[in-house]
Design a protein around this motif. Sequence first.
Motif, mmCIF file in Angstrom:
data_model
loop_
_atom_site.group_PDB
_atom_site.id
_atom_site.type_symbol
_atom_site.label_atom_id
_atom_site.label_comp_id
_atom_site.label_asym_id
_atom_site.label_seq_id
_atom_site.Cartn_x
_atom_site.Cartn_y
_atom_site.Cartn_z
ATOM 1 N N PHE A 129 11.663 -13.543 -18.807
ATOM 2 C CA PHE A 129 12.915 -13.180 -18.155
ATOM 3 C C PHE A 129 14.091 -13.987 -18.712
ATOM 4 C CE2 PHE A 129 16.037 -13.686 -14.754
ATOM 5 C CZ PHE A 129 16.406 -12.367 -14.615
ATOM 6 N N VAL A 160 13.272 -7.722 -12.715
ATOM 7 C CA VAL A 160 12.926 -8.846 -11.848
ATOM 8 C C VAL A 160 12.072 -8.377 -10.670
ATOM 9 C CG1 VAL A 160 13.839 -10.664 -10.390
ATOM 10 C CG2 VAL A 160 15.019 -10.043 -12.468
ATOM 11 N N THR A 199 18.181 -5.156 -15.231
ATOM 12 C CA THR A 199 17.540 -6.455 -15.033
ATOM 13 C C THR A 199 16.991 -6.542 -13.616
ATOM 14 O OG1 THR A 199 19.139 -7.370 -16.543
ATOM 15 C CG2 THR A 199 17.877 -8.935 -15.255
ATOM 16 N N GLU A 231 17.337 -12.468 -20.652
ATOM 17 C CA GLU A 231 18.695 -12.694 -20.140
ATOM 18 C C GLU A 231 19.596 -13.358 -21.172
ATOM 19 O OE1 GLU A 231 20.451 -11.694 -17.041
ATOM 20 O OE2 GLU A 231 18.934 -10.389 -17.911
#
Lengths: 530, 478
Positions: free
Chosen positions: B127, B169, B165, B131
């Motif tokens: 992650f 998540v 995103t 990002e």
Amino acid sequence: MPHTDSAGLLFLPLFLPLLGFLSILFIDRVQEKAIKYVTLIFSMLTFFASLPLWFAFNDGLDGFQFYSNIPWIPSIDAGFRIGLDGMSLLLVVLTTFIMPISILASFEPIGKRLKEYYAMMLLLEFGMLGVFVSLDTMLFYVFWELILIPMYFLIGIWGGKDRIYAAVKFFLYTLVGSLLMLIAIVWMGLYAKWTPGGHFTTDFLILKQLAPGIQVDIQIWLFLAFALSFCIKVPLFPFHTWLPDAHVQAPTAGSVILAGVLLKMGTYGLIRFNLELFPQALYEFAHPIAWLSVIGVIYGALVAMVQTDIKKLVAYSSVSHLGFVVLGIVSVTPEGLQGAIIQMVNHGLSTGMLFLCVGVLYERRHTREIADFGGITKVMPKFAAMFTIAMMASVGLPGLNGFIGEYLTLFGSFQSKFLNNPWYSIFSASGVIFAAVYLLWMFQRVMFGTNDNPKNHGLTDLTRSEYWQLVPLVIFIVWIGVFPKTFLSKTELYAQTLVGSIEKTVLGTSAYPKIKAQKIQEHVNHKSGH
Amino acid sequence: MIQDLLLTAPFTFLSAMAIIAMVVDALIKNSARITFLFSVITLIVSGILAIATFGQHGIGFNGMVTGGGFASYFDLLFSLGGLLTIFAARSYLQREGIEHDEFYSLVLFAIGGMMLIGHSNNLLSLFIGIEIMSVVFYVLSGYMRSSIASVESSLKYFLLGAFSTGFLVYGMALIYGATGSMDYNHIAMNITRGSLPLESLLPIGIALMVIGLSFKAAAFPFHQWAPDVYQGAPTIVTAFMSTAGKAAAFAAFMPMIMVLMPAATAKLQMTFAVLSAATMLIGNISALAQTNIKRMLAFSSVAHAGYLMMGLVAGSQSGYSGIMFYLTSYMFMQIGSFIIVGLLERRGEEHLEIADYAGLSKKHPVLAAFMAIFMFSLAGIPPFAGFFGKYYLFTAAIDAGYLWLTIIAVLSSIISVYFYIGLIVKMYFNESEKDMPDTEIGLSGMSLVITIAGVIILGIMPSGILSIANAIFGHSSH
């Protein structure tokens, strides 16, 4: 088993055009004369380098000769596997022979972007030779597609008015077929992997051994995938529509190569892959393909008859002539097969020569309409003699090459146990008559009659260069016509072995009616009785 | 600690250098020249480190990251992509008047994020990597501050990216809930052991993660942002995003699939197969209708994501090797073609229509020839790299029993040929209507030579890359 004796002989003619291509890239584009002559020299060297193959080739050996196998992509067992048998030998020499003539024929007409043009010509030759010598499906496919690029540019840049349409059509048609073939190639490689203890391979010789073991219904799909690709290239009716466009728009040399060599890649592929790998599937499809080729023979001839453009007429005559070749192939008799192979060469020579003759006229008058000509014989007697020979060879006059090929294919299909139907030969024989009609009629309108168009009065006869483009073709047209044995002897053993093995394979399959099998058995007995 | 650093040397080195570059930017005025050289050296060194660490194995930083093999290959690929980009970027940015100092350090940060994706062995590090990469992309796509299109592209990308995103998540959270771990190895172990308490969450988690990653890879039906963003972003940024960015998405996909596959083999494969088929068809059919070259290449990039997904469908050694090979060759041909687009582009979105390429072969014969080779390669015509990439993926898909998918792939390739050779028709067969701009090739020439050599060498001699890729995924083909 392949024979590896003097395998090195094959590399020189294969790689000379590539070397030529690379050298052209390094010549400055303003050096037009140098570009022209370097190309011509390389193509002539290629021809001379291919002659030793002809003499070193042993007619009495079964299997591929000059075989070499260099590892290329080990993980998928693709190799640089090349070799020649009788059929590919004829086609390789045909290619190396046609190329210098086409290049010479480009000297006058091609006025722009010479560097690209001649580079493309040599790349094309490299690709074509590669197709005929490849004994690896991956290598074959790469060469097969490699040809698309130069031919696409040849039509697209140096072609006639509708060249872009013709070039894109040519490209897409060919690609549709060949991508399906790619799936079949991949599938066969995987089949080799799926067999116990096997691994993925693109080795043609291994695949050939494995192919009979594939289930018949899957063989049929593979057969169709290969056949579609090749039939588009031939082109077999109804896949022929790209051909007239491509021929009419291509420059003269492009048409000569297209008719002379490129179309033969289709018929070559049919024999090499469809016949050699999938005889059982061939048995299922022999009739539909034979009908399509008969339709092609007659349809091509009838459409040729009504053309007003000479080049288009010759283009449709190709559709008709290649129908004979395909008929000979699916007849699966030694005569039919040999006829088909020799007819490939014949068509290359005589149709190539016809296109050259059309080019001669076009260079002088910038028109190809039959109606614009008349009485040309009086002003161009030398040209008239050449044009007559080309036309007669194409019609199939005994004593010239066309007769031998057409006779053998008709004879083969007539007595074919695979087709078992004389009507194919009877119908296609009418194509010979039609050919006489449309060619002679065109010839009469263009060459005879009164020369009443003032523009046609002052035409100059053949230049020396044009003369020398045509003479070598005449020599071979007469040679094959009078003494075909020189050429037939190369393919004799190949045709007999192939037909023998196909008959044996098909006999061994229980999926076929007893009666048919019985008939083939009798045929085999009859053959071996000789 | 030292062990961990050595294992991830390319990534840690590059990240440290990126931070230094940023500081240099802040301290020295007009530092573009310095940071450019600094970045070039950094990328070369991290590329060398990637090669040096290739043979290593194992996990580091308490299981957060892996090293060697797979990760090193991607490290090298990203360094190469970065190098090709910044060589071409220098003259491009100067021409467009946007060579602000921080460009090069931003590119380094993006690469750092991508490398972390390749190295990740834990959903968290994955992650973070995604990002870092995405945030830099949001900034880079709006880099042409004065251009409305560029700003719009940045905003669009940011909003949709943030949204996707969220999916990612949430998916990770559900997978954590179902399996009780963030660590790939533990997740895999728990799944194989079976009898998970909240097993029903797992498929939903997987689906949400696939959605999030599909967005990053620009795969159907989450590809809608790609054409607008790729068109609006500075050309050289587009080149970088559409290749390295896509490679990063697949670097995330592959380990994830390998870990989660035992949970939902057939369903997951089928999902990918349908997505893959739709992606390539939609991408290619939409590309047919484009008149802007960047938009055309954007849709074609969507289609290529579809081809790449065939490797995920196969889920086998040959499929993954095929993806590696394809990503490498795609990087060469796509960056190469965007560099040429960038060279011919003029300030204010000029000279970006396909029609503007008419007659290019006369004015710039070499550029036109290169572009033609890139187009043939993208179309999958041998003997160029693109063909072999497709060949391996097709083989893997057929081997896995997805013949229908391969047939769709072939059909969509045929569609794609039409617009790829359409550009060649313009360049070679048409006469130019307006004046072709002169162009200074400069350092872009370096990138062009590398890309063209890559496309040809990978096309003629594909076995090198392939055997490396095969070594990564072991020889356990089924």
